[in-house]
Design a protein around this motif. Structure first.
Motif, mmCIF file in Angstrom:
data_model
loop_
_atom_site.group_PDB
_atom_site.id
_atom_site.type_symbol
_atom_site.label_atom_id
_atom_site.label_comp_id
_atom_site.label_asym_id
_atom_site.label_seq_id
_atom_site.Cartn_x
_atom_site.Cartn_y
_atom_site.Cartn_z
ATOM 1 N N ARG A 1 -65.625 -72.583 -30.216
ATOM 2 C CA ARG A 1 -65.843 -73.011 -29.077
ATOM 3 C C ARG A 1 -64.757 -73.337 -28.057
ATOM 4 O O ARG A 1 -64.494 -73.102 -26.940
ATOM 5 C CB ARG A 1 -67.124 -73.874 -28.969
ATOM 6 N N ALA A 2 -63.933 -74.159 -28.910
ATOM 7 C CA ALA A 2 -62.817 -74.727 -28.295
ATOM 8 C C ALA A 2 -61.723 -73.731 -27.880
ATOM 9 O O ALA A 2 -61.109 -73.456 -26.648
ATOM 10 C CB ALA A 2 -62.049 -75.785 -29.103
ATOM 11 N N LEU A 3 -61.556 -72.720 -28.759
ATOM 12 C CA LEU A 3 -60.709 -71.768 -28.599
ATOM 13 C C LEU A 3 -60.964 -70.705 -27.428
ATOM 14 O O LEU A 3 -60.154 -70.271 -26.697
ATOM 15 C CB LEU A 3 -60.566 -70.874 -29.785
ATOM 16 N N HIS A 4 -62.246 -70.524 -27.356
ATOM 17 C CA HIS A 4 -62.839 -70.039 -26.004
ATOM 18 C C HIS A 4 -62.853 -70.478 -24.902
ATOM 19 O O HIS A 4 -62.353 -69.817 -23.717
ATOM 20 C CB HIS A 4 -64.424 -69.729 -26.340
ATOM 21 N N LEU A 5 -62.942 -72.075 -24.975
ATOM 22 C CA LEU A 5 -62.794 -72.681 -23.910
ATOM 23 C C LEU A 5 -61.192 -72.810 -23.071
ATOM 24 O O LEU A 5 -60.982 -72.638 -21.811
ATOM 25 C CB LEU A 5 -62.944 -74.278 -24.175
ATOM 26 N N LEU A 6 -60.320 -72.561 -24.116
ATOM 27 C CA LEU A 6 -58.950 -72.658 -23.690
ATOM 28 C C LEU A 6 -58.642 -71.372 -23.227
ATOM 29 O O LEU A 6 -57.725 -71.291 -22.441
ATOM 30 C CB LEU A 6 -58.065 -72.711 -25.028
ATOM 31 N N PRO B 1 -65.991 -63.144 -29.221
ATOM 32 C CA PRO B 1 -65.456 -63.138 -27.993
ATOM 33 C C PRO B 1 -64.092 -63.617 -27.903
ATOM 34 O O PRO B 1 -63.114 -63.110 -26.965
ATOM 35 C CB PRO B 1 -66.412 -64.134 -27.033
ATOM 36 N N VAL B 2 -63.749 -64.563 -28.985
ATOM 37 C CA VAL B 2 -62.291 -65.121 -28.897
ATOM 38 C C VAL B 2 -61.373 -64.074 -29.347
ATOM 39 O O VAL B 2 -60.258 -63.649 -28.741
ATOM 40 C CB VAL B 2 -62.255 -66.280 -29.797
ATOM 41 N N VAL C 1 -71.327 -68.637 -36.815
ATOM 42 C CA VAL C 1 -69.736 -68.917 -36.558
ATOM 43 C C VAL C 1 -69.009 -67.812 -35.810
ATOM 44 O O VAL C 1 -68.259 -67.614 -34.908
ATOM 45 C CB VAL C 1 -69.116 -69.460 -37.754
ATOM 46 N N LEU C 2 -69.283 -66.453 -36.691
ATOM 47 C CA LEU C 2 -68.515 -65.215 -36.295
ATOM 48 C C LEU C 2 -68.928 -64.763 -34.952
ATOM 49 O O LEU C 2 -68.376 -64.125 -34.208
ATOM 50 C CB LEU C 2 -68.938 -64.066 -37.512
ATOM 51 N N LEU D 1 -69.986 -56.997 -31.775
ATOM 52 C CA LEU D 1 -69.670 -57.820 -30.818
ATOM 53 C C LEU D 1 -68.359 -57.844 -30.221
ATOM 54 O O LEU D 1 -68.108 -58.550 -29.192
ATOM 55 C CB LEU D 1 -70.012 -59.494 -31.498
ATOM 56 N N VAL D 2 -67.331 -57.968 -31.268
ATOM 57 C CA VAL D 2 -65.812 -57.828 -30.617
ATOM 58 C C VAL D 2 -65.752 -56.739 -29.699
ATOM 59 O O VAL D 2 -65.210 -56.900 -28.671
ATOM 60 C CB VAL D 2 -64.943 -57.636 -31.756
ATOM 61 N N PHE D 3 -66.229 -55.602 -30.122
ATOM 62 C CA PHE D 3 -65.994 -54.246 -29.071
ATOM 63 C C PHE D 3 -66.733 -54.801 -27.934
ATOM 64 O O PHE D 3 -66.484 -54.552 -26.644
ATOM 65 C CB PHE D 3 -66.363 -53.245 -29.799
ATOM 66 N N ALA D 4 -68.106 -55.426 -27.944
ATOM 67 C CA ALA D 4 -68.806 -55.534 -26.719
ATOM 68 C C ALA D 4 -68.325 -56.541 -25.488
ATOM 69 O O ALA D 4 -68.395 -56.423 -24.757
ATOM 70 C CB ALA D 4 -70.286 -56.062 -27.115
ATOM 71 N N ASN D 5 -67.295 -57.483 -26.285
ATOM 72 C CA ASN D 5 -66.875 -58.383 -25.162
ATOM 73 C C ASN D 5 -65.512 -58.184 -24.978
ATOM 74 O O ASN D 5 -64.882 -59.092 -24.426
ATOM 75 C CB ASN D 5 -66.973 -59.838 -26.043
#
Length: 560
Positions: free
Chosen positions: A85-90, A129-130, A123-124, A171-175
């Motif tokens: 979550r923190a990585l995404h927030l950054l 998204p990150v 977690v994955l 999910l990686v491809f979707a984001n």
């Protein structure tokens, strides 16, 4: 996106450097607790956010490495989730270019290893998204070294029989960010047969989370499947999956998946146009279903048609449908207008119905503009005939709303059509004396709209309107809101009607006397509260008194 241009105190910079350089993770655990607590306390939250912002600006390498270390090595799934979550927030697109090339290379290697070892699917789902944003910035920057290893790993995950691995890759491809999808599609072109088979299997999976993720993946990489045969196959699989999700899981998964279809309609009109007509029919089948779908689910499906209405490429597609199909399309937002309540009932509502009503009006207006011309007049007449004369007050109320939308852009066409000036107006005039107060209020409000259609009614039906005004302004009528709206409508009528229109009535003096009496009472009651009366279009008594000579050519005894 976090603020990065803000200046931070030297002391905070030193503290952040010390914490990020330390092997102790207790400070970061506290940081996560303050940031992601279900009910964060204002001061600890702001302090934790300032720490991240300061670290992002002054120590981006150390911050990213520290968070990634916790993501990979923390024993607690909750800590790993908070790290993601923190990585995404950054915002990786902001921070990744600031990391030194040596650190970038190390992080890439560790990222690949991490994906293979992470056991927690929740977690994955946060990490996807990150990774997607990091991939996007790498492939969107010509100065960045690309990352073929992670693409190979994701392709192998997508083809895996392990649900956790497959969903992660999807999910990686979707984001993936929109501005890099074409480059990534080119980078993945060699894996097209594998991805095609994987996406087809995923759309038909018994695992609904994989199905939903597959929708997003297909849309993000749709340029990879631009061959007509391949695209047709995938699009058909998506529609089959959509119906499966719709009827199998009470619409909740459908509402997660179908927005990706809407995104595809908006982003790829050239690819979708040959199939757009059939997709409209599919949407109608969903929305008209008698399976007891919720209003939210029906709206989610109809968003696809509205997306078409907003894109010029699809205008001819919508117009090409026959009359009966267009009536069905227009009926969807019209039925949303039935979610209207009495004024007293509204006080007990939470506003959800009112929101649906507003969306219905917006969609109806958009469809009218897109389809336009004679087609709208023909469809509108059928709907108005059905609704304005309905025994159900909500339908009569909705009919007036439809009339308002039509008159906004097609007033001249309505004036020129005999069926509108005849049957439609006749039914509408009944609404001014309707048995339900909400319908009467809506009708009097409509009579205050500055359109040529209303002006034509003033001229052609002034004798009937004067009779209606006389009835509504009668002291025996108990509903004050109706009196006020009727007074407002009459003021508008007096301003826009030729003086000769009144000479044949007609008790005209008596009606105007009632009007001014009501205005005076209303003004006095308002003055006691706030010193000024406001009614309808805010015309005050003095303006009517000054204008009476122009209206009648002689003074009116307004009384004291």
């Amino acid at each position: 996106m976090m603020e990065s241009d803000k200046e931070f105190p030297t002391e905070l910079q030193s503290i952040s450097l010390h914490i990020l350089s330390s092997n102790d993770t207790a400070h970061m655990e506290t940081l996560f607790s303050n940031l992601f607590s279900p009910e964060p306390k204002p001061k600890p939250y702001s302090e934790a956010l300032a720490f991240l912002q300061c670290s992002k600006k002054h120590h981006p390498d150390l911050l990213f490495i520290k968070l990634f270390f916790l993501l990979r090595c923390a024993a607690s799934p909750l800590t790993r989730a908070h790290s993601a979550r923190a990585l995404h927030l950054l915002s990786p697109p902001d921070i990744w270019p600031k990391i030194k090339p040596v650190a970038q290379a190390s992080l890439k290697a560790h990222f690949s290893a991490y994906l293979k070892q992470e056991t927690s699917l929740p977690v994955l789902r946060l990490v996807a998204p990150v990774l997607a944003e990091t991939l996007s910035v790498i492939y969107n920057d010509h100065h960045q070294h690309h990352w073929p290893d992670i693409l190979d790993l994701l392709v192998s995950f997508a083809a895996s029989n392990d649900d956790k691995s497959r969903e992660t890759a999807l999910l990686v491809f979707a984001n993936l960010l929109q501005d890099c999808r074409l480059r990534l599609s080119d980078a993945l072109r060699g894996a097209l047969p594998v991805l095609r088979a994987s996406f087809m299997e995923s759309l038909a999976s018994s695992n609904v989370d994989i199905q939903v993720a597959a929708f997003g993946a297909v849309v993000s990489l749709v340029r990879l499947f631009s061959d007509p045969c391949v695209f047709h196959e995938l699009l058909r699989a998506m529609m089959v999956a959509a119906f499966s999700l719709l009827y199998g899981f009470e619409g909740s998964y459908f509402r997660r998946a179908f927005p990706h279809m809407v995104r595809l309609v908006r982003e790829e009109p050239a690819l979708l146009k040959p199939y757009a007509s059939d997709m409209v029919l599919d949407v109608l089948q969903i929305v008209e279903s008698d399976a007891g779908l919720s209003m939210n689910t029906q709206q989610a499906a109809f968003e696809l048609v509205m997306a078409m209405a907003e894109v010029d490429d699809y205008a001819t597609v919508l117009k090409s449908h026959n009359h009966q199909t267009l009536v069905r399309v227009f009926m969807i937002p019209v039925k949303m207008l039935l979610l209207v309540e009495d004024e007293d009932d509204k006080k007990e509502k939470d506003g959800c119905d009112d929101d649906v009503y507003k969306v219905g009006l917006k969609w109806l207006n958009r469809l009218c503009v897109t389809v336009g011309g004679d087609r709208v007049m023909s469809v509108g007449f059928d709907i108005l005939t059905l609704y304005l004369d309905s025994p159900e007050w909500k339908k009569r109320h909705a009919g007036i709303a439809v009339l308002s939308v039509l008159s906004k852009d097609f007033s001249d066409e309505m004036v020129m059509r005999e069926n509108f000036q005849g049957e439609v107006v006749t039914n509408f005039l009944k609404s001014l004396q309707d048995s339900h107060d909400a319908v009467r209020l809506a009708a009097f409000r409509f009579m205050q709209t500055p359109t040529n259609f209303v002006q034509a009614m003033h001229l052609l039906y002034h004798h009937r309107l004067m009779h209606v005004f006389a009835s509504a302004l009668d002291p025996s009528h108990q509903n004050c809101k109706i009196k006020e709206q009727a007074a407002s409508a009459m003021l508008f009528f007096l301003k826009t009607t030729l003086p000769d229109s009144l000479t044949f009535y007609k008790n005209a003096d008596l009606i105007i006397h009632k009007l001014l009496s009501i205005l005076r009472v209303h003004q006095n009651s308002k003055s006691k509260k706030n010193g000024k009366a406001k009614i309808g279009d805010k015309i005050e008594i003095e303006e009517i008194v000054k204008g009476e000579k122009k209206l009648r050519g002689r003074p009116i005894d307004v009384g004291q």
